[in-house]
Write a protein that holds these residues in place. Structure first.
Motif, mmCIF file in Angstrom:
data_model
loop_
_atom_site.group_PDB
_atom_site.id
_atom_site.type_symbol
_atom_site.label_atom_id
_atom_site.label_comp_id
_atom_site.label_asym_id
_atom_site.label_seq_id
_atom_site.Cartn_x
_atom_site.Cartn_y
_atom_site.Cartn_z
ATOM 1 N N UNK A 13 -50.827 -0.174 15.037
ATOM 2 C CA UNK A 13 -51.450 1.188 15.923
ATOM 3 C C UNK A 13 -49.958 2.332 16.349
ATOM 4 N N UNK A 14 -49.913 3.232 17.656
ATOM 5 C CA UNK A 14 -49.133 4.317 16.652
ATOM 6 C C UNK A 14 -48.464 4.658 18.491
ATOM 7 N N UNK A 15 -47.565 5.494 18.524
ATOM 8 C CA UNK A 15 -47.348 6.129 19.685
ATOM 9 C C UNK A 15 -47.469 6.300 21.336
ATOM 10 N N UNK A 16 -46.956 7.253 21.751
ATOM 11 C CA UNK A 16 -46.618 7.337 23.035
ATOM 12 C C UNK A 16 -47.134 8.470 24.247
ATOM 13 N N UNK A 17 -47.333 7.600 25.233
ATOM 14 C CA UNK A 17 -47.362 8.676 26.667
ATOM 15 C C UNK A 17 -46.355 8.193 27.174
ATOM 16 N N UNK A 30 -61.692 -1.924 10.689
ATOM 17 C CA UNK A 30 -63.199 0.180 11.149
ATOM 18 C C UNK A 30 -63.076 0.653 12.712
ATOM 19 N N UNK A 31 -61.537 0.578 12.522
ATOM 20 C CA UNK A 31 -60.769 2.199 13.741
ATOM 21 C C UNK A 31 -61.078 3.645 13.048
ATOM 22 N N UNK A 32 -61.269 4.272 13.229
ATOM 23 C CA UNK A 32 -60.839 5.922 12.587
ATOM 24 C C UNK A 32 -59.861 5.739 12.631
ATOM 25 N N UNK A 33 -59.034 6.564 11.433
ATOM 26 C CA UNK A 33 -57.431 7.352 12.323
ATOM 27 C C UNK A 33 -56.811 8.203 12.759
ATOM 28 N N UNK A 34 -56.434 8.659 13.116
ATOM 29 C CA UNK A 34 -55.660 9.836 14.221
ATOM 30 C C UNK A 34 -56.575 10.984 13.888
ATOM 31 N N UNK A 35 -56.836 11.447 12.531
ATOM 32 C CA UNK A 35 -57.561 12.545 12.141
ATOM 33 C C UNK A 35 -57.978 12.409 12.059
ATOM 34 N N UNK A 36 -59.348 10.923 11.571
ATOM 35 C CA UNK A 36 -61.020 11.307 11.743
ATOM 36 C C UNK A 36 -61.266 11.583 13.278
ATOM 37 N N UNK A 40 -63.913 13.081 15.205
ATOM 38 C CA UNK A 40 -64.967 12.225 15.698
ATOM 39 C C UNK A 40 -65.147 12.949 17.234
ATOM 40 N N UNK A 41 -64.538 12.629 18.200
ATOM 41 C CA UNK A 41 -64.170 13.373 19.259
ATOM 42 C C UNK A 41 -64.662 14.559 19.961
ATOM 43 N N UNK A 42 -64.364 15.926 18.709
ATOM 44 C CA UNK A 42 -64.666 16.851 19.209
ATOM 45 C C UNK A 42 -66.442 17.175 18.656
ATOM 46 N N UNK A 43 -66.521 15.856 18.284
ATOM 47 C CA UNK A 43 -68.527 16.011 17.705
ATOM 48 C C UNK A 43 -69.122 15.657 18.742
ATOM 49 N N UNK A 44 -68.343 14.702 20.045
ATOM 50 C CA UNK A 44 -69.383 13.544 20.947
ATOM 51 C C UNK A 44 -69.860 14.739 21.710
ATOM 52 N N UNK A 45 -70.821 14.775 22.906
ATOM 53 C CA UNK A 45 -71.698 14.931 23.312
ATOM 54 C C UNK A 45 -71.403 14.850 24.316
ATOM 55 N N UNK A 46 -70.951 16.088 24.878
ATOM 56 C CA UNK A 46 -70.138 16.492 26.377
ATOM 57 C C UNK A 46 -71.412 16.337 27.564
ATOM 58 N N UNK A 186 -58.077 5.800 19.955
ATOM 59 C CA UNK A 186 -58.897 5.532 18.238
ATOM 60 C C UNK A 186 -59.490 4.642 17.778
ATOM 61 N N UNK A 187 -59.874 4.007 18.906
ATOM 62 C CA UNK A 187 -60.440 2.037 19.079
ATOM 63 C C UNK A 187 -61.759 3.465 19.954
ATOM 64 N N UNK A 188 -61.627 3.363 20.462
ATOM 65 C CA UNK A 188 -62.318 4.181 21.878
ATOM 66 C C UNK A 188 -63.018 5.089 21.610
ATOM 67 N N UNK A 189 -62.869 6.286 20.525
ATOM 68 C CA UNK A 189 -63.967 7.161 20.384
ATOM 69 C C UNK A 189 -64.249 6.430 18.788
ATOM 70 N N UNK A 190 -63.429 6.036 18.098
ATOM 71 C CA UNK A 190 -64.648 5.136 17.394
ATOM 72 C C UNK A 190 -65.662 4.478 18.160
ATOM 73 N N UNK A 191 -65.386 3.558 18.436
ATOM 74 C CA UNK A 191 -66.674 2.825 19.374
ATOM 75 C C UNK A 191 -67.655 4.083 19.661
#
Length: 215
Positions: A13-17, A30-36, A40-46, A186-191
């Motif tokens: 995994x990675x990085x910090x808040x 099966x989890x997408x990398x950060x770029x993917x 994917x996030x940008x394509x989700x319907x709001x 990444x897990x959340x968006x991928x799902x």
């Protein structure tokens, strides 16, 4: 039909808040990398979340996501056992059975070490209630059962932390271990992308912020 999803070892995994930054654990295969994930996030319907009307987690009543912890791939191991065996180290199984009786978890949500299996729970990173609100209410039971048992959305974590999360979304709750923010997003968006689930503006902003920490 429920698709078979084979378990495998976790990836890093990675990085910090803000908060303790301990890069602990990893992401399911099966989890997408950060770029993917960003794409994917940008394509989700709001969309405004659907009502929770009809949602029932307990199988004593409606069991809308099917029986919990099915043996999806028919190998004799249910999904809980699959995830424990995947995410824990020093795993020991019950004699003649698949069930895990002992092992050690380096909890990705807190960075703490958990040595008692009884204190470990399996978290749906995208909560089932959130799946319901963002599209699953309109699925048949088979698809909901598939989603509820999808190893890509299941992570072994400290039980009390999982309880504190409940059904909250990333704009309401993120892992206390800031070092896991990128992986969690990444897990959340991928799902959500895999099941064409919707998002809200607040949830998208929180996920975008978490993905911005990826290195």
């Amino acid at each position: 039909m429920i698709r078979a999803i084979l378990p495998a070892l976790l990836l890093a995994g990675c990085a910090a808040l803000p908060g303790p930054s301990v890069p602990v654990g990893g992401v399911p295969p099966g989890t997408p990398d950060a770029a993917t994930a960003r794409t994917q996030l940008a394509a989700l319907v709001v969309q405004t979340p659907l009502s929770l009307s009809g949602y029932e987690r307990s199988c004593e009543k409606a069991c809308v996501f099917g029986q919990p912890w099915m043996d999806v791939d028919g190998d004799g191991c249910d999904q809980r056992s699959q995830v424990l065996a995947r995410d824990l180290t020093n795993v020991e199984r019950k004699e003649g059975r698949c069930a895990v009786k002992s092992g050690t978890l380096q909890d990705p949500y807190t960075g703490e070490t958990v040595s008692s299996v009884s204190k470990i729970q399996i978290d749906h990173v995208v909560p089932l209630a959130e799946m319901w609100r963002s599209g699953a209410a309109n699925w048949d039971t088979g698809r909901r059962t598939e989603a509820a048992n999808d190893l890509r959305n299941l992570v072994a974590v400290q039980g009390k932390t999982n309880q504190s999360k409940g059904d909250q979304t990333p704009d309401q709750w993120m892992p206390p271990n800031a070092g896991y923010a990128c992986a969690y997003a990444r897990i959340y968006v991928g799902t959500k992308a895999s099941y064409s689930l919707t998002t809200t503006a607040a949830e998208r902003a929180a996920l975008d912020s978490a993905l911005s920490t990826c290195t």
